[in-house]
Each structure stands twice: as C-alpha cells, then as structure tokens.
Design an enzyme around this catalytic site. Structure first.
Site, short mmCIF file in Angstrom:
data_model
loop_
_atom_site.label_atom_id
_atom_site.label_comp_id
_atom_site.label_asym_id
_atom_site.label_seq_id
_atom_site.Cartn_x
_atom_site.Cartn_y
_atom_site.Cartn_z
N ARG A 44 28.62 34.84 41.58
CA ARG A 44 29.54 36.01 41.45
C ARG A 44 29.18 37.52 41.01
NH1 ARG A 44 27.27 38.01 37.29
NH2 ARG A 44 29.21 39.12 37.05
N GLY A 45 29.95 38.26 40.98
CA GLY A 45 29.80 39.75 40.93
C GLY A 45 30.02 40.43 42.53
N ALA A 46 30.59 41.19 42.62
CA ALA A 46 30.88 41.70 43.97
C ALA A 46 29.91 42.12 44.82
CB ALA A 46 31.94 43.20 43.47
N ARG A 87 37.45 33.83 47.00
CA ARG A 87 37.95 34.99 45.86
C ARG A 87 38.58 36.09 46.37
NH1 ARG A 87 34.12 35.73 40.84
NH2 ARG A 87 36.07 36.15 39.91
N GLN A 193 30.81 36.22 30.81
CA GLN A 193 29.64 36.82 31.53
C GLN A 193 28.72 37.94 30.82
OE1 GLN A 193 32.93 36.87 32.60
NE2 GLN A 193 33.05 36.52 34.72
N ASP A 234 34.86 45.67 41.36
CA ASP A 234 35.09 44.97 42.34
C ASP A 234 35.92 45.56 43.56
OD1 ASP A 234 35.16 43.19 39.74
OD2 ASP A 234 34.41 41.94 41.31
N ASN A 243 38.37 46.35 38.21
CA ASN A 243 37.01 45.59 37.64
C ASN A 243 37.54 44.47 36.63
OD1 ASN A 243 34.13 45.40 37.54
ND2 ASN A 243 34.33 46.26 35.33
N LYS A 244 36.45 43.85 36.18
CA LYS A 244 36.77 42.61 35.26
C LYS A 244 37.92 42.91 34.14
CE LYS A 244 35.32 39.34 35.20
NZ LYS A 244 36.15 38.58 36.29
O1 MRU Z 1 34.41 37.57 38.20
P1 MRU Z 1 33.02 37.97 38.16
O2 MRU Z 1 31.98 37.69 37.44
O3 MRU Z 1 32.51 37.92 39.73
O4 MRU Z 1 33.42 39.65 38.00
C1 MRU Z 1 32.42 40.44 38.04
C2 MRU Z 1 32.75 41.61 37.70
O5 MRU Z 1 33.90 42.25 37.61
C3 MRU Z 1 31.61 43.08 37.95
O6 MRU Z 1 31.92 43.91 37.05
C4 MRU Z 1 31.72 43.57 39.18
O7 MRU Z 1 31.75 42.38 40.08
C5 MRU Z 1 30.73 44.48 39.66
S1 MRU Z 1 29.05 43.69 39.47
C6 MRU Z 1 27.90 44.89 40.26
#
Ligand code: MRU
Length: 339
Positions: A44-46, A87, A193, A234, A243-244
């Site tokens: 996970r994470g963009a 996703r 997270q 993201d 973002n999240k």
């Molecule tokens: O749902 P996730 O855990 O994939 O979401 C991650 C986030 O929202 C992060 O803040 C974003 O991807 C930036 S990661 C460098």
C-alpha cells in the site's frame, strides 16, 4: 533493504498487514499475486503501488513466451487492466502502468530483448522513486527547525514508497541533520497505518513519536501542541490534494490555527490535467469500520460509509514538496501552467 525489490524473477516485499508485530516477506511470482497483495493492502501507499505495478508487468514480460513484440504488448495490456482494477485512487499505480506500456510500445526489436527492457524500465521507476524521496527530504527538511512538533497522518514513510518515504522522508532528513524535532502520529482509522506503520518506522529510527487517535487533533491544535503538519498524497490535481481519509479535517484545523500544512509527494503523484471532482475515491468494505481487529464493535447490519481518501482544497495547503523543490501555493499556479 528497500520496501520492494526485483530478485531473480520474483518481486520481494513486506506484508504490511502483519506489521508491526511480524516481519513477513512476500515473494510474488505473477501479476495475479501482486494484484491480490495490493487489494488486500499487503502492499500500500501511492508510490509503492506504482513500483509494485511496474514490477508486476516486469513479471509478465519475464515469464512471457511471446515470440513477437505485438503478442507481449497484448499480455502487458491485459495485465495492466487487472492491476488498474485493484485500487482506484492512487495515481502512481496508473502512471506506472501507462509508462511501462508506452515505453514497451516504442521499443525497437533490434535494440535488445524486450523482456529485459521491461524489467529495466520497472527497475528505473523504483530507482527514480527512491531518488525523488531523498530530494523531497532534502528540500522539505529546510522547512523544519529545532523544537518543531510535526503532525503526520497515515503512513507516508519508507513503507509507502520504494525507500525513505515522502512526508516521513522529510522528517527523517531533518532528524539526520541533527534537528531536534518530535512527531505526533494519528492512528488513522480504520486501517491504522499511523499506529502500525508510522510508529514502527519512527521508533526504528529513534525519532520521538507520540501516538494519538484521529479525533484528538482538534484538541492538540487548540492547545498549540503541534506547529507543522506534514502528509503525503495519493493524487494531486489542479485544485486539491487527495490523501488518506481524515487529511481534510486536519487541514481545516491547521488553517484555523495558523499551522503550516505541508504535502510531500513525488511528481508521479501529480495529475494536473485532472480536477478533484473527477477523482474516484475508493470505498472499502464496511467490515473495516464495524470491526477493530477481529472484534465487532457495533450491531450487525448498521449502515456504514468507508471512503479511504478525502479531498483537501489547495487553499488549505501551505506548500507542496516534490523532487523539484518546495512549491508555495502561489508557485503551484505557475508550476501547473508550465506542465
Ligand atoms: O490506503 P493507503 O494505506 O494506501 O493510503 C496511503 C496514504 O494515504 C498515503 O498518505 C499516500 O499514499 C502517500 S504515501 C507516500
């Protein structure tokens, strides 16, 4: 080790659902295995999603028996479609797939073996992400000073990228420069997270971190317990940062309390042809909200809303840090015009 690596025809990465209690490495061998790991948030994470998608296409090329370029391109396109359905929000995933497909299409058969070419292109995407994060760290660290208390949300660390991290990369760089800073990490319901991954990363580096629940941010701002916010993204579009879920709440509070709100992200997270109204916000399973771990916390059958991301208008953002430098809100307008 980097968060994701290509090793002799396999993709090696950590299972992030097991952290912080267990360190379990995954050795993924097919596009379906990578897609499943993304869907279940083991990956996970963009930026990491982008690198994972690129390596998944590398697996397709590496294992392909196609005799002609056209055949291999068809296989890559099909695999890209599978990956694009995992996703919907983080643009890095789509960006990396399109980049691999475009470079594969422009590949000239006389040059070299196409499978080798695709693997190398995926490796380049991963290397560029690691390098971009170091630069983001370098530029962003200039915004942090001794005594700062920085609030971060979700996990935008090494685990969310190929290496080093974006928001946590900035914090890490400032810490490595000897700046006396502290971090407040929000737990980040429903997938935690912040509590699971951000705390794990910061503790491992010895960076002082205090964990809070998401609904404590108002109190913390009101009391002046934080003087900077640093988050990842993201997707960054013409009018907003996505973002999240919970990021927008923090941004509005930061604006109200005159706390600078910074976003750290590589250019692969930007899609400036797009506006926020057209971004698909992922809606995840209700069980993520109705359960904490294996325990159900509410009555069966209750209606649930579970968007994974929210939209923060640029008016709430003080600056965006990318590998080109720090874009203040007014510079961002110019940056957009030049893209
Ligand atoms: O749902 P996730 O855990 O994939 O979401 C991650 C986030 O929202 C992060 O803040 C974003 O991807 C930036 S990661 C460098």
């Amino acid at each position: 080790m980097r968060t994701i690596e290509w090793r002799d025809g396999t993709v090696v990465t950590l299972d992030q659902t097991k952290l912080p209690h267990e360190t379990v490495f995954l050795k993924l061998k097919s596009v379906l295995e990578v897609a499943e790991a993304i869907k279940t948030m083991k990956i996970r994470g963009a930026p990491l999603l982008g690198a994972a998608a690129a390596f998944a296409l590398a697996l397709v090329a590496y294992n392909s028996e196609a005799k002609e370029k056209r055949e291999l391109i068809n296989e890559l396109v099909k695999a890209g479609e599978i990956l694009k359905r995992t996703r919907p929000t983080a643009v890095n995933l789509f960006w990396a797939i399109d980049r691999i497909l475009n470079s594969a299409r422009s590949f000239s058969e006389e040059d070299q073996d196409m499978a080798v070419f695709v693997v190398e292109e995926a490796q380049k995407i991963a290397d560029e992400d690691a390098a971009a994060n170091r630069l983001i760290g370098k530029y962003g660290a200039e915004l942090l000073h001794d005594g700062d208390v920085i609030l971060t949300h979700c996990n935008a660390g090494a685990l969310a990228t190929v290496d080093y991290g974006t928001a946590l990369g900035v914090i890490r760089a400032a810490w490595e420069q000897g700046k006396k800073i502290k971090v407040i990490a929000t737990e980040t319901r429903p997938k935690l997270q912040g509590a699971r991954l951000t705390v794990y990363e910061l503790k491992r580096d010895g960076i002082p971190v205090t964990l809070v629940t998401d609904n404590m941010v108002g109190y913390i701002m009101y009391k002046g317990l934080v003087n900077r916010v640093m988050v990842g993204a993201d997707i960054i579009v013409r009018d907003a940062v996505i973002n999240k879920i919970g990021t927008y709440t923090i941004a509005v509070l930061a604006k109200e309390h005159d706390v600078p709100f910074y976003v750290a992200a590589p250019k692969s997270t930007f899609d400036l042809a797009q506006v926020s109204a057209n971004v698909v916000i992922e809606e995840r399973r209700p069980e993520e909200v109705t359960y904490i771990g294996s325990e159900r916390i509410t009555l069966p059958g209750v209606n649930v809303l579970n968007p994974a991301f929210d939209i923060t208008p640029l008016e709430c953002v003080t600056a965006i840090i990318c590998e080109n430098g720090v874009l203040q809100r007014k510079d961002f307008v110019e940056f957009k015009a030049n893209l």
